[in-house]
Scaffold this motif. Structure first.
Motif, short mmCIF file in Angstrom:
data_model
loop_
_atom_site.label_atom_id
_atom_site.label_comp_id
_atom_site.label_asym_id
_atom_site.label_seq_id
_atom_site.Cartn_x
_atom_site.Cartn_y
_atom_site.Cartn_z
N LEU A 70 49.73 42.59 44.45
CA LEU A 70 49.56 41.97 45.59
C LEU A 70 49.99 42.94 47.00
O LEU A 70 49.17 43.00 47.79
N ALA A 71 50.97 43.54 46.89
CA ALA A 71 51.41 44.57 47.88
C ALA A 71 49.99 45.72 48.21
O ALA A 71 49.78 45.72 49.23
N VAL A 100 36.70 37.71 45.93
CA VAL A 100 36.94 37.32 44.74
C VAL A 100 38.34 38.46 44.14
O VAL A 100 39.02 37.64 43.40
N ALA A 101 38.81 39.14 44.93
CA ALA A 101 39.89 39.77 44.58
C ALA A 101 41.14 38.64 44.91
O ALA A 101 42.12 38.90 44.03
N HIS A 102 41.00 38.10 45.80
CA HIS A 102 42.02 36.88 45.98
C HIS A 102 41.95 36.01 44.95
O HIS A 102 43.09 35.44 44.65
N PHE A 103 40.84 35.78 44.69
CA PHE A 103 40.73 34.68 43.48
C PHE A 103 41.43 35.20 42.27
O PHE A 103 42.12 34.55 41.68
N VAL A 104 41.36 36.34 41.67
CA VAL A 104 41.81 37.06 40.59
C VAL A 104 43.44 36.68 40.77
O VAL A 104 44.09 36.47 39.97
N VAL A 118 37.22 45.21 43.38
CA VAL A 118 37.57 44.23 42.49
C VAL A 118 37.95 44.62 40.95
O VAL A 118 38.59 44.17 40.12
N LEU A 119 36.74 45.74 40.69
CA LEU A 119 37.15 46.23 39.10
C LEU A 119 38.38 46.67 38.80
O LEU A 119 38.89 46.45 37.84
N GLY A 120 38.79 47.54 39.80
CA GLY A 120 40.12 48.12 39.80
C GLY A 120 41.24 47.11 39.51
O GLY A 120 42.16 47.40 38.62
N ILE A 121 41.38 46.08 40.31
CA ILE A 121 42.16 44.89 40.13
C ILE A 121 42.41 44.42 38.78
O ILE A 121 42.97 44.11 37.96
N VAL A 122 41.01 44.04 38.45
CA VAL A 122 40.78 43.27 36.97
C VAL A 122 41.22 44.12 35.84
O VAL A 122 41.88 43.59 34.95
N ARG A 123 40.78 45.46 36.11
CA ARG A 123 41.35 46.45 34.93
C ARG A 123 42.82 46.43 34.88
O ARG A 123 43.40 46.30 33.90
#
Length: 130
Positions: A17-18, A30-34, A69-74
């Motif tokens: 989050l930070a 979509v990043a916020h959704f994740v 987004v991919l980085g966050i999901v990963r």
């Protein structure tokens, strides 16, 4: 036990989050959704498991998954669910058929077990090595 695992997950969530907040305005919805999905599970005092991850991933359109987004999901997959990049790619191939090339590149970089917290905090979302 489960409480310790959940505490570690909460730490990972707050690091992510930070890092996302540091990106500011550029962060896609979509990043916020994740992150909201992760928070919703953790706030129910339950660990965020692989089944939560895949249910969330099923709601995200491949076209919406840019490199950030991919980085966050990963990182959610590796740090919270202990899923390897190969496992996630296999799921995507099974459920979506074709997987975009940048997915392969993004998940190929994922380690088998969780990323270190320092890397999360530094916010390297593009999959490039520091």
């Amino acid at each position: 036990g489960e409480a310790a695992a959940q505490k570690a997950q909460l730490r990972c969530y707050h690091d992510l989050l930070a890092a996302v907040r540091e990106e500011g305005e550029k962060v896609p919805g979509v990043a916020h959704f994740v992150l909201d999905t992760v928070r919703a599970v953790l706030e129910q005092d339950r660990p965020f498991r692989a089944e939560h991850f895949y249910a969330m991933l099923g709601k995200v359109d491949s076209a919406e998954m840019d490199r950030m987004v991919l980085g966050i999901v990963r990182r959610v997959a590796a740090s919270l669910c202990d899923l390897s990049g190969q496992e996630v790619l296999a799921w995507l191939e099974q459920h979506r058929g074709e997987v975009p090339q940048h997915f392969h590149e993004g998940f190929a970089a994922a380690r088998v077990s969780g990323a270190d917290d320092g890397e999360l905090a530094r916010g390297h979302f593009d999959g490039a090595a520091a």
